[in-house]
Design a protein around this motif. Structure first.
Motif, PDB file in Angstrom:
ATOM      1  N   GLY A  43       0.822  -1.196   0.000  1.00  0.00           N
ATOM      2  CA  GLY A  43       0.000   0.000   0.000  1.00  0.00           C
ATOM      3  C   GLY A  43       0.851   1.239   0.000  1.00  0.00           C
ATOM      4  N   ARG A  44       0.293   2.305   0.604  1.00  0.00           N
ATOM      5  CA  ARG A  44       0.984   3.592   0.674  1.00  0.00           C
ATOM      6  C   ARG A  44       0.776   4.202   2.044  1.00  0.00           C
ATOM      7  NH1 ARG A  44       3.628   5.505  -3.064  1.00  0.00           N
ATOM      8  NH2 ARG A  44       3.488   7.632  -2.294  1.00  0.00           N
ATOM      9  N   GLN A  45       1.776   4.958   2.469  1.00  0.00           N
ATOM     10  CA  GLN A  45       1.667   5.736   3.687  1.00  0.00           C
ATOM     11  C   GLN A  45       2.032   7.171   3.349  1.00  0.00           C
ATOM     12  OE1 GLN A  45       3.809   4.279   7.110  1.00  0.00           O
ATOM     13  NE2 GLN A  45       3.221   6.059   8.352  1.00  0.00           N
ATOM     14  N   ASP A  46       1.142   8.089   3.672  1.00  0.00           N
ATOM     15  CA  ASP A  46       1.383   9.512   3.453  1.00  0.00           C
ATOM     16  C   ASP A  46       1.168  10.197   4.795  1.00  0.00           C
ATOM     17  OD1 ASP A  46       1.741  12.057   2.430  1.00  0.00           O
ATOM     18  OD2 ASP A  46      -0.250  12.154   1.515  1.00  0.00           O
ATOM     19  N   GLY A  47       2.256  10.437   5.505  1.00  0.00           N
ATOM     20  CA  GLY A  47       2.143  10.999   6.854  1.00  0.00           C
ATOM     21  C   GLY A  47       1.435  10.008   7.761  1.00  0.00           C
ATOM     22  N   ASN A  48       0.297  10.409   8.300  1.00  0.00           N
ATOM     23  CA  ASN A  48      -0.472   9.532   9.188  1.00  0.00           C
ATOM     24  C   ASN A  48      -1.571   8.764   8.457  1.00  0.00           C
ATOM     25  OD1 ASN A  48       1.057  10.253  11.386  1.00  0.00           O
ATOM     26  ND2 ASN A  48      -0.299  11.926  11.969  1.00  0.00           N
ATOM     27  N   SER A  49      -1.676   8.930   7.146  1.00  0.00           N
ATOM     28  CA  SER A  49      -2.697   8.223   6.358  1.00  0.00           C
ATOM     29  C   SER A  49      -2.109   6.954   5.756  1.00  0.00           C
ATOM     30  CB  SER A  49      -3.222   9.114   5.234  1.00  0.00           C
ATOM     31  OG  SER A  49      -3.887  10.221   5.762  1.00  0.00           O
ATOM     32  N   SER A  66      -5.776   5.550   9.463  1.00  0.00           N
ATOM     33  CA  SER A  66      -4.895   6.608   9.947  1.00  0.00           C
ATOM     34  C   SER A  66      -4.207   6.172  11.227  1.00  0.00           C
ATOM     35  CB  SER A  66      -5.694   7.888  10.187  1.00  0.00           C
ATOM     36  OG  SER A  66      -6.672   7.664  11.188  1.00  0.00           O
ATOM     37  N   ILE A  67      -3.065   6.804  11.468  1.00  0.00           N
ATOM     38  CA  ILE A  67      -2.286   6.551  12.669  1.00  0.00           C
ATOM     39  C   ILE A  67      -2.399   7.791  13.549  1.00  0.00           C
ATOM     40  CG2 ILE A  67       0.011   6.116  13.605  1.00  0.00           C
ATOM     41  CD1 ILE A  67       0.709   4.883  10.851  1.00  0.00           C
ATOM     42  N   SER A  68      -2.728   7.577  14.807  1.00  0.00           N
ATOM     43  CA  SER A  68      -2.773   8.655  15.781  1.00  0.00           C
ATOM     44  C   SER A  68      -2.043   8.181  17.018  1.00  0.00           C
ATOM     45  CB  SER A  68      -4.216   9.026  16.118  1.00  0.00           C
ATOM     46  OG  SER A  68      -4.253  10.007  17.131  1.00  0.00           O
ATOM     47  N   LYS A  69      -0.931   8.836  17.326  1.00  0.00           N
ATOM     48  CA  LYS A  69      -0.055   8.415  18.426  1.00  0.00           C
ATOM     49  C   LYS A  69       0.354   6.974  18.168  1.00  0.00           C
ATOM     50  CE  LYS A  69      -1.898  11.802  21.557  1.00  0.00           C
ATOM     51  NZ  LYS A  69      -2.481  12.099  22.825  1.00  0.00           N
ATOM     52  N   SER A  70      -0.017   6.026  19.022  1.00  0.00           N
ATOM     53  CA  SER A  70       0.380   4.629  18.822  1.00  0.00           C
ATOM     54  C   SER A  70      -0.804   3.749  18.444  1.00  0.00           C
ATOM     55  CB  SER A  70       1.053   4.095  20.085  1.00  0.00           C
ATOM     56  OG  SER A  70       0.148   4.139  21.168  1.00  0.00           O
ATOM     57  N   THR A  71      -1.820   4.343  17.811  1.00  0.00           N
ATOM     58  CA  THR A  71      -3.014   3.604  17.421  1.00  0.00           C
ATOM     59  C   THR A  71      -3.240   3.705  15.918  1.00  0.00           C
ATOM     60  OG1 THR A  71      -4.044   4.046  19.561  1.00  0.00           O
ATOM     61  CG2 THR A  71      -5.503   3.383  17.788  1.00  0.00           C
ATOM     62  N   LEU A  72      -3.453   2.560  15.282  1.00  0.00           N
ATOM     63  CA  LEU A  72      -3.791   2.482  13.865  1.00  0.00           C
ATOM     64  C   LEU A  72      -5.260   2.102  13.766  1.00  0.00           C
ATOM     65  CD1 LEU A  72      -3.161   2.227  10.791  1.00  0.00           C
ATOM     66  CD2 LEU A  72      -2.499  -0.146  11.258  1.00  0.00           C
ATOM     67  N   THR A  73      -6.041   2.912  13.069  1.00  0.00           N
ATOM     68  CA  THR A  73      -7.450   2.607  12.836  1.00  0.00           C
ATOM     69  C   THR A  73      -7.642   2.395  11.346  1.00  0.00           C
ATOM     70  OG1 THR A  73      -8.125   3.957  14.718  1.00  0.00           O
ATOM     71  CG2 THR A  73      -9.828   3.400  13.125  1.00  0.00           C
ATOM     72  N   LEU A  74      -8.166   1.242  10.973  1.00  0.00           N
ATOM     73  CA  LEU A  74      -8.400   0.906   9.572  1.00  0.00           C
ATOM     74  C   LEU A  74      -9.894   0.788   9.314  1.00  0.00           C
ATOM     75  CD1 LEU A  74      -5.709  -1.875   9.007  1.00  0.00           C
ATOM     76  CD2 LEU A  74      -5.586   0.533   8.334  1.00  0.00           C
ATOM     77  N   ASP A  75     -10.350   1.370   8.210  1.00  0.00           N
ATOM     78  CA  ASP A  75     -11.738   1.267   7.772  1.00  0.00           C
ATOM     79  C   ASP A  75     -11.756   0.457   6.491  1.00  0.00           C
ATOM     80  OD1 ASP A  75     -12.802   2.981   9.800  1.00  0.00           O
ATOM     81  OD2 ASP A  75     -11.934   4.662   8.701  1.00  0.00           O
ATOM     82  N   VAL A  76     -12.508  -0.629   6.486  1.00  0.00           N
ATOM     83  CA  VAL A  76     -12.599  -1.491   5.314  1.00  0.00           C
ATOM     84  C   VAL A  76     -13.615  -0.886   4.349  1.00  0.00           C
ATOM     85  CG1 VAL A  76     -13.139  -3.812   4.510  1.00  0.00           C
ATOM     86  CG2 VAL A  76     -12.028  -3.494   6.722  1.00  0.00           C
TER      87      VAL A  76
END
Length: 109
Positions: A43-49, A66-76
């Motif tokens: 995939g791709r990572q652009d900053g926190n996306s 998106s990544i926020s602090k130490s948490t990754l949240t993924l939306d399918v």
């Protein structure tokens, strides 16, 4: 197959934002052991996306998050679900899986 218990996502992002990694699903097997099934992803990572491509042996549809602090949240995509992952070390993850495996074995007939 057994019940799904844990996920481990590991990846690297190159300087151009190209992401490659492995999603390992952990579930109980018929024998009571924990079965680890690795699936590659890109995939791709652009900053926190983050965006993860659909893969024949991995994610079955594109995933964005998106990544926020130490948490990754993924939306399918096209699904009303989000998955949240907390940063950890491989050692801590293996310890958690080992404890679950021991608990599973103690409940076997």
């Amino acid at each position: 197959m057994g019940e799904h218990y844990f996920d481990l996502l590991e990846w690297r992002t190159d300087p151009k934002g190209v992401l490659s990694g492995t999603w390992t699903s952990v579930s109980s097997s018929d024998s009571g052991d924990m079965k680890r099934t690795p699936h590659p992803f890109n995939g791709r990572q652009d900053g926190n996306s983050i965006s993860i491509d659909a893969e024949p042996d991995g994610m079955d549809r594109p995933v964005h998050g998106s990544i926020s602090k130490s948490t990754l949240t993924l939306d399918v995509d096209l699904a009303a679900q989000s998955n949240t992952y907390k940063a950890t070390s491989r050692e801590a993850f293996n310890k958690i899986v080992g404890e679950a495996e021991a608990a599973e074995a103690s409940h076997s007939p």
